[in-house]
Design a protein around this motif. Structure first.
Motif, PDB file in Angstrom:
ATOM      1  N   PHE A 256       0.809  -1.215   0.000  1.00  0.00           N
ATOM      2  CA  PHE A 256       0.000   0.000   0.000  1.00  0.00           C
ATOM      3  C   PHE A 256       0.849   1.276   0.000  1.00  0.00           C
ATOM      4  CE2 PHE A 256      -2.700  -3.304   1.863  1.00  0.00           C
ATOM      5  CZ  PHE A 256      -3.770  -3.249   0.978  1.00  0.00           C
ATOM      6  N   SER A 257       2.158   1.124  -0.221  1.00  0.00           N
ATOM      7  CA  SER A 257       3.025   2.309  -0.269  1.00  0.00           C
ATOM      8  C   SER A 257       3.070   2.860  -1.693  1.00  0.00           C
ATOM      9  CB  SER A 257       4.441   1.948   0.194  1.00  0.00           C
ATOM     10  OG  SER A 257       5.060   1.098  -0.752  1.00  0.00           O
ATOM     11  N   TRP A 258       3.314   4.168  -1.808  1.00  0.00           N
ATOM     12  CA  TRP A 258       3.335   4.786  -3.134  1.00  0.00           C
ATOM     13  C   TRP A 258       4.442   4.224  -4.032  1.00  0.00           C
ATOM     14  CZ3 TRP A 258       1.088   6.384  -7.064  1.00  0.00           C
ATOM     15  CH2 TRP A 258       1.766   7.066  -8.077  1.00  0.00           C
ATOM     16  N   PRO A 259       5.698   4.023  -3.547  1.00  0.00           N
ATOM     17  CA  PRO A 259       6.727   3.463  -4.430  1.00  0.00           C
ATOM     18  C   PRO A 259       6.319   2.103  -5.007  1.00  0.00           C
ATOM     19  CG  PRO A 259       7.725   4.327  -2.438  1.00  0.00           C
ATOM     20  CD  PRO A 259       6.253   4.363  -2.222  1.00  0.00           C
ATOM     21  N   PHE A 260       5.621   1.292  -4.194  1.00  0.00           N
ATOM     22  CA  PHE A 260       5.170  -0.026  -4.653  1.00  0.00           C
ATOM     23  C   PHE A 260       4.104   0.128  -5.732  1.00  0.00           C
ATOM     24  CE2 PHE A 260       2.597  -3.845  -4.609  1.00  0.00           C
ATOM     25  CZ  PHE A 260       3.516  -4.861  -4.494  1.00  0.00           C
ATOM     26  N   ILE A 261       3.127   1.000  -5.485  1.00  0.00           N
ATOM     27  CA  ILE A 261       2.040   1.223  -6.456  1.00  0.00           C
ATOM     28  C   ILE A 261       2.605   1.759  -7.769  1.00  0.00           C
ATOM     29  CG2 ILE A 261      -0.028   2.621  -6.932  1.00  0.00           C
ATOM     30  CD1 ILE A 261      -0.547   2.507  -3.842  1.00  0.00           C
ATOM     31  N   ALA A 262       3.574   2.684  -7.678  1.00  0.00           N
ATOM     32  CA  ALA A 262       4.214   3.249  -8.880  1.00  0.00           C
ATOM     33  C   ALA A 262       4.932   2.153  -9.665  1.00  0.00           C
ATOM     34  CB  ALA A 262       5.198   4.349  -8.478  1.00  0.00           C
ATOM     35  N   THR A 263       5.573   1.240  -8.927  1.00  0.00           N
ATOM     36  CA  THR A 263       6.271   0.115  -9.572  1.00  0.00           C
ATOM     37  C   THR A 263       5.284  -0.781 -10.317  1.00  0.00           C
ATOM     38  OG1 THR A 263       8.048   0.087  -7.934  1.00  0.00           O
ATOM     39  CG2 THR A 263       7.652  -1.963  -9.124  1.00  0.00           C
ATOM     40  N   VAL A 264       4.165  -1.103  -9.673  1.00  0.00           N
ATOM     41  CA  VAL A 264       3.142  -1.942 -10.301  1.00  0.00           C
ATOM     42  C   VAL A 264       2.631  -1.293 -11.589  1.00  0.00           C
ATOM     43  CG1 VAL A 264       0.800  -2.879 -10.060  1.00  0.00           C
ATOM     44  CG2 VAL A 264       2.410  -3.056  -8.160  1.00  0.00           C
ATOM     45  N   LEU A 265       2.342   0.012 -11.512  1.00  0.00           N
ATOM     46  CA  LEU A 265       1.829   0.724 -12.689  1.00  0.00           C
ATOM     47  C   LEU A 265       2.862   0.749 -13.815  1.00  0.00           C
ATOM     48  CD1 LEU A 265       0.013   3.739 -10.954  1.00  0.00           C
ATOM     49  CD2 LEU A 265      -1.037   1.722 -12.007  1.00  0.00           C
ATOM     50  N   SER A 266       4.136   0.978 -13.470  1.00  0.00           N
ATOM     51  CA  SER A 266       5.210   1.018 -14.482  1.00  0.00           C
ATOM     52  C   SER A 266       5.352  -0.336 -15.167  1.00  0.00           C
ATOM     53  CB  SER A 266       6.542   1.401 -13.829  1.00  0.00           C
ATOM     54  OG  SER A 266       6.475   2.680 -13.267  1.00  0.00           O
ATOM     55  N   ILE A 267       5.408  -1.394 -14.360  1.00  0.00           N
ATOM     56  CA  ILE A 267       5.573  -2.745 -14.917  1.00  0.00           C
ATOM     57  C   ILE A 267       4.392  -3.087 -15.825  1.00  0.00           C
ATOM     58  CG2 ILE A 267       5.625  -5.216 -14.349  1.00  0.00           C
ATOM     59  CD1 ILE A 267       7.176  -4.481 -11.800  1.00  0.00           C
ATOM     60  N   THR A 268       3.175  -2.774 -15.361  1.00  0.00           N
ATOM     61  CA  THR A 268       1.970  -3.105 -16.139  1.00  0.00           C
ATOM     62  C   THR A 268       1.939  -2.342 -17.459  1.00  0.00           C
ATOM     63  OG1 THR A 268       0.777  -3.434 -14.056  1.00  0.00           O
ATOM     64  CG2 THR A 268      -0.546  -3.239 -16.059  1.00  0.00           C
ATOM     65  N   LEU A 269       2.240  -1.038 -17.393  1.00  0.00           N
ATOM     66  CA  LEU A 269       2.190  -0.201 -18.595  1.00  0.00           C
ATOM     67  C   LEU A 269       3.198  -0.660 -19.639  1.00  0.00           C
ATOM     68  CD1 LEU A 269       0.900   2.330 -19.880  1.00  0.00           C
ATOM     69  CD2 LEU A 269       2.764   3.667 -18.893  1.00  0.00           C
ATOM     70  N   ILE A 270       4.463  -0.816 -19.210  1.00  0.00           N
ATOM     71  CA  ILE A 270       5.524  -1.205 -20.160  1.00  0.00           C
ATOM     72  C   ILE A 270       5.271  -2.618 -20.688  1.00  0.00           C
ATOM     73  CG2 ILE A 270       8.012  -1.460 -20.521  1.00  0.00           C
ATOM     74  CD1 ILE A 270       7.224   1.386 -19.880  1.00  0.00           C
ATOM     75  N   SER A 271       4.876  -3.543 -19.802  1.00  0.00           N
ATOM     76  CA  SER A 271       4.595  -4.930 -20.219  1.00  0.00           C
ATOM     77  C   SER A 271       3.504  -4.961 -21.274  1.00  0.00           C
ATOM     78  CB  SER A 271       4.143  -5.783 -19.026  1.00  0.00           C
ATOM     79  OG  SER A 271       5.156  -5.939 -18.090  1.00  0.00           O
ATOM     80  N   SER A 272       2.422  -4.242 -21.011  1.00  0.00           N
ATOM     81  CA  SER A 272       1.275  -4.256 -21.923  1.00  0.00           C
ATOM     82  C   SER A 272       1.639  -3.661 -23.279  1.00  0.00           C
ATOM     83  CB  SER A 272       0.104  -3.479 -21.313  1.00  0.00           C
ATOM     84  OG  SER A 272      -0.249  -4.032 -20.065  1.00  0.00           O
ATOM     85  N   ILE A 273       2.334  -2.518 -23.265  1.00  0.00           N
ATOM     86  CA  ILE A 273       2.716  -1.867 -24.530  1.00  0.00           C
ATOM     87  C   ILE A 273       3.662  -2.758 -25.327  1.00  0.00           C
ATOM     88  CG2 ILE A 273       3.953   0.088 -25.550  1.00  0.00           C
ATOM     89  CD1 ILE A 273       2.979   1.779 -23.171  1.00  0.00           C
ATOM     90  N   GLU A 274       4.713  -3.263 -24.644  1.00  0.00           N
ATOM     91  CA  GLU A 274       5.692  -4.111 -25.341  1.00  0.00           C
ATOM     92  C   GLU A 274       5.013  -5.346 -25.926  1.00  0.00           C
ATOM     93  OE1 GLU A 274      10.069  -6.208 -24.621  1.00  0.00           O
ATOM     94  OE2 GLU A 274       9.140  -5.102 -22.983  1.00  0.00           O
ATOM     95  N   THR A 275       4.106  -5.939 -25.169  1.00  0.00           N
ATOM     96  CA  THR A 275       3.396  -7.134 -25.617  1.00  0.00           C
ATOM     97  C   THR A 275       2.496  -6.853 -26.811  1.00  0.00           C
ATOM     98  OG1 THR A 275       3.448  -8.342 -23.520  1.00  0.00           O
ATOM     99  CG2 THR A 275       1.550  -8.732 -24.936  1.00  0.00           C
ATOM    100  N   LEU A 276       1.663  -5.816 -26.700  1.00  0.00           N
ATOM    101  CA  LEU A 276       0.702  -5.521 -27.768  1.00  0.00           C
ATOM    102  C   LEU A 276       1.398  -5.172 -29.078  1.00  0.00           C
ATOM    103  CD1 LEU A 276      -1.893  -3.466 -25.685  1.00  0.00           C
ATOM    104  CD2 LEU A 276      -2.183  -5.784 -26.592  1.00  0.00           C
TER     105      LEU A 276
END
Length: 397
Positions: A256-276
């Motif tokens: 529930f910390s901001w650095p963790f949430i930012a990490t999740v969002l970064s990983i999801t965004l880059i993963s999704s874009i690279e994959t698509l």
């Protein structure tokens, strides 16, 4: 027929596994993660996506695009209150972020958001990949020379290359020069591979030739010269002795910390874009011109990513380079992805001693070459030909 196509998909899966082994190890090391985590991602990804995915000839595993993001996540999440970085603890927090990122990707797939990839301008993606390429190149060129102590921001690290070269000149011992020589020879192999027109040589992919040279060198010292291999242990691959009993578990205590949430969002965004983007590119390479079900693939990749994170692996994406090798070697369906995963599993189980003989400078050379290709000037030139405004987007990104 599916059964009739098994031999060519088996062969293609084997060829891809020869590339995926050194790349999986190298991408994990470049991310600041244990080497085995890259292989776990490829094994889990290849198995799950082959069974549940919606694409036909893609290969899945750890991707270039996430190296900088994962490294930043491990160092940021692993930094304690006293400012000291615990890379191991940072990795456990990052595994938790990978698991949650996978869940979000599953949701994106169910919401049919696979078409979002169409809205990202190609020039911004090229700019992102170029920046990632510079980051990989900057860090790994020092490792290629046998020096692992350099750290900092990409441009700062790049500016320290002359100091690393001076260090080699000032310390002309075999323990210093041999790793650097292996790294440079490996880079030469990778650069000259496409020039050589020898069919026998071309049967083995360039990264695997690098691995063969690195392993053969250890046997040369042991058997021919009968002396210990003059490369320090911190420059060799380290794998856990009991793989299944020593797999790390994700730590969700920072969830529930901001650095963790930012990490999740970064990983999801880059993963999704690279994959698509990779799926779209591979569909164009498919000889049968089939269209992938991107939403089904997103769900499968999300599930694979979550499982990979739970058992100590990196996130799973669709990878363009290994997928194109898959197509070029005659793959016709998803079984090639499964075979590539099974071959990797066999390598880890039966060839553990050989893998631990691979010196890091050899793997770093593969990453230096990869980083250069991502950030090559011709990429900017290609964008510039489309228009100055696209070049501006590339540069800003």
């Amino acid at each position: 027929t599916f059964i009739g196509d098994i031999p060519k998909n088996l062969f293609s899966g084997f060829v891809v596994s020869l590339i995926a082994l050194p790349l999986g190890l190298g991408l994990a090391l470049a991310s600041g993660a244990p080497p085995i985590s890259g292989i776990i991602a490829a094994i889990v990804g290849g198995t799950v996506v082959a069974i549940l995915g919606g694409s036909n000839v893609t290969i899945t595993g750890p991707g270039n695009g996430l190296v900088v993001v994962i490294l930043a996540a491990i160092t940021t999440l692993g930094t304690g209150a006293n400012g000291v970085i615990d890379m191991n603890q940072g990795f456990l927090y990052t595994l938790a972020a990978v698991v949650i990122s996978g869940v979000i990707m599953i949701i994106l797939g169910f919401l049919r958001l696979g078409s979002l990839g169409d809205f990202f301008p190609s020039s911004a993606i090229q700019g992102m990949l170029a920046a990632i390429g510079i980051g990989i190149f900057a860090k790994q060129i020092h490792v290629m020379l046998g020096i692992t102590s350099v750290s900092g921001a990409p441009l700062e690290v790049l500016s320290q290359v002359p100091q690393s070269i001076l260090f080699l000149i000032d310390n002309p011992s075999i323990n210093v020069l041999l790793p650097a020589g292996l790294g440079l020879v490996s880079l030469i192999i990778l650069m000259s591979y496409s020039i050589l027109r020898n069919r026998t040589f071309a049967l083995v992919p360039a990264p695997m030739w690098v691995v063969i040279v690195a392993i053969s060198l250890t046997y040369y010292f042991e058997i021919v010269l009968q002396t210990p291999y003059p490369v320090s242990e911190n420059l060799l691959i380290q794998l856990p002795k009991k793989l299944l009993s020593t797999l790390p578990s994700p730590d969700f205590s920072m969830a529930f910390s901001w650095p963790f949430i930012a990490t999740v969002l970064s990983i999801t965004l880059i993963s999704s874009i690279e994959t698509l983007l990779s799926i779209k590119a591979v569909d164009k390479l498919d000889p049968e011109k089939r269209r992938s079900n991107v939403n089904k693939d997103l769900r499968a990749l999300g599930l694979a990513t979550s499982i990979s994170g739970l058992v100590g692996g990196l996130n799973v994406v669709t990878v363009i380079a290994r997928s194109s090798v898959n197509v070029n070697n005659g793959a016709s369906n998803r079984s090639a992805n499964l075979f590539h995963a099974l071959f990797l599993l066999a390598f880890i189980v039966f060839l553990q001693d050989q893998i631990q003989r691979i010196a890091l400078p050899a793997l770093a050379a593969i990453l230096v070459y990869t980083g250069y290709k991502l950030a090559a000037p011709k990429n900017l030139w290609r964008v510039l030909k489309v228009g100055r405004e696209q070049a501006a987007i590339f540069g800003v990104t």
